[in-house]
Write a protein that holds these residues in place. Structure first.
Motif, mmCIF file in Angstrom:
data_model
loop_
_atom_site.group_PDB
_atom_site.id
_atom_site.type_symbol
_atom_site.label_atom_id
_atom_site.label_comp_id
_atom_site.label_asym_id
_atom_site.label_seq_id
_atom_site.Cartn_x
_atom_site.Cartn_y
_atom_site.Cartn_z
ATOM 1 N N UNK A 91 0.753 -1.164 -0.058
ATOM 2 C CA UNK A 91 0.280 -0.030 0.084
ATOM 3 C C UNK A 91 0.690 1.077 0.016
ATOM 4 N N UNK A 92 0.247 2.331 -0.460
ATOM 5 C CA UNK A 92 0.943 3.579 -0.439
ATOM 6 C C UNK A 92 1.654 4.099 0.979
ATOM 7 N N UNK A 93 1.170 3.715 1.693
ATOM 8 C CA UNK A 93 1.633 4.113 3.300
ATOM 9 C C UNK A 93 2.763 3.350 3.470
ATOM 10 N N UNK A 94 3.188 2.283 2.831
ATOM 11 C CA UNK A 94 4.488 1.522 3.042
ATOM 12 C C UNK A 94 5.751 2.287 3.328
ATOM 13 N N UNK A 95 6.472 2.090 4.448
ATOM 14 C CA UNK A 95 7.635 2.906 4.879
ATOM 15 C C UNK A 95 8.948 2.702 4.189
ATOM 16 N N UNK A 96 8.879 3.157 3.114
ATOM 17 C CA UNK A 96 9.951 3.279 2.182
ATOM 18 C C UNK A 96 9.966 4.625 1.524
ATOM 19 N N UNK A 97 11.288 5.261 1.342
ATOM 20 C CA UNK A 97 11.433 6.415 1.024
ATOM 21 C C UNK A 97 11.623 6.332 -0.846
ATOM 22 N N UNK A 98 10.611 6.360 -1.528
ATOM 23 C CA UNK A 98 10.645 6.031 -2.927
ATOM 24 C C UNK A 98 11.790 7.084 -3.626
#
Length: 166
Positions: A91-98
């Motif tokens: 999901x978009x809230x995944x804790x990864x700095x794109x």
């Protein structure tokens, strides 16, 4: 014998249109998407005219961690001129700095990047279970969108996206 190539397809995620999304995937790819709107298949399909399938990505690596992905990219010595790296979090809230991840991946690919007019787009799809990395082979042209903006509609007209899927 060389392992068969796998392709990842991203679809729209709409509960209202779930049956149409499943039908389009079944007709073109042979299997419905999972709960994240992802289909992985050995079948390569041009999705440029798709109504609900957004893109087709030729998978290069599937890993469980960014560190492993970085090692795989370095070991493969990937090279491309005029490339871009895009990251999709599901999901978009995944804790990864794109932005940071895209930069880290791009630094490990030989060649020159072109963020504005890339010839090759590498794509990372990050889910809670795994990381899928590959290059886009086709994307939906979204031609049906221009038909939704027509100046006149009637109560008996079908939505353009529905027509495209059917």
């Amino acid at each position: 014998m060389e392992p068969k190539k796998q392709y990842l397809y991203l679809t729209a995620k709409s509960k209202i249109e779930a049956d149409l999304i499943n039908a389009e995937c079944q007709a073109l790819i042979g299997t419905p998407p999972d709960e994240n709107g992802i289909v992985i298949s050995e079948r390569k399909v041009d999705v440029s005219r798709g109504a609900y399938i957004k893109n087709c990505v030729e998978l290069i690596f599937q890993t469980e961690s960014l560190e492993q992905l970085y090692r795989n990219i370095e070991a493969a010595k990937l090279y491309a001129d005029d490339f871009r790296v895009s990251v999709m979090k599901i999901p978009g809230r995944l804790n990864i700095n794109s932005m940071k991840v895209a930069s880290e991946i791009g630094a490990r690919i030989g060649g020159s990047p072109d963020l504005d007019n890339p010839k090759i787009v590498f794509y990372l799809i990050a889910t809670t279970e795994q990381l899928c990395f590959g290059k886009i082979t086709s994307e939906s042209d979204r031609a049906w969108v221009k038909h939704t903006a027509k100046p006149h509609t009637t109560s008996s007209s079908l939505p353009a996206r529905l027509c495209r899927a059917v």
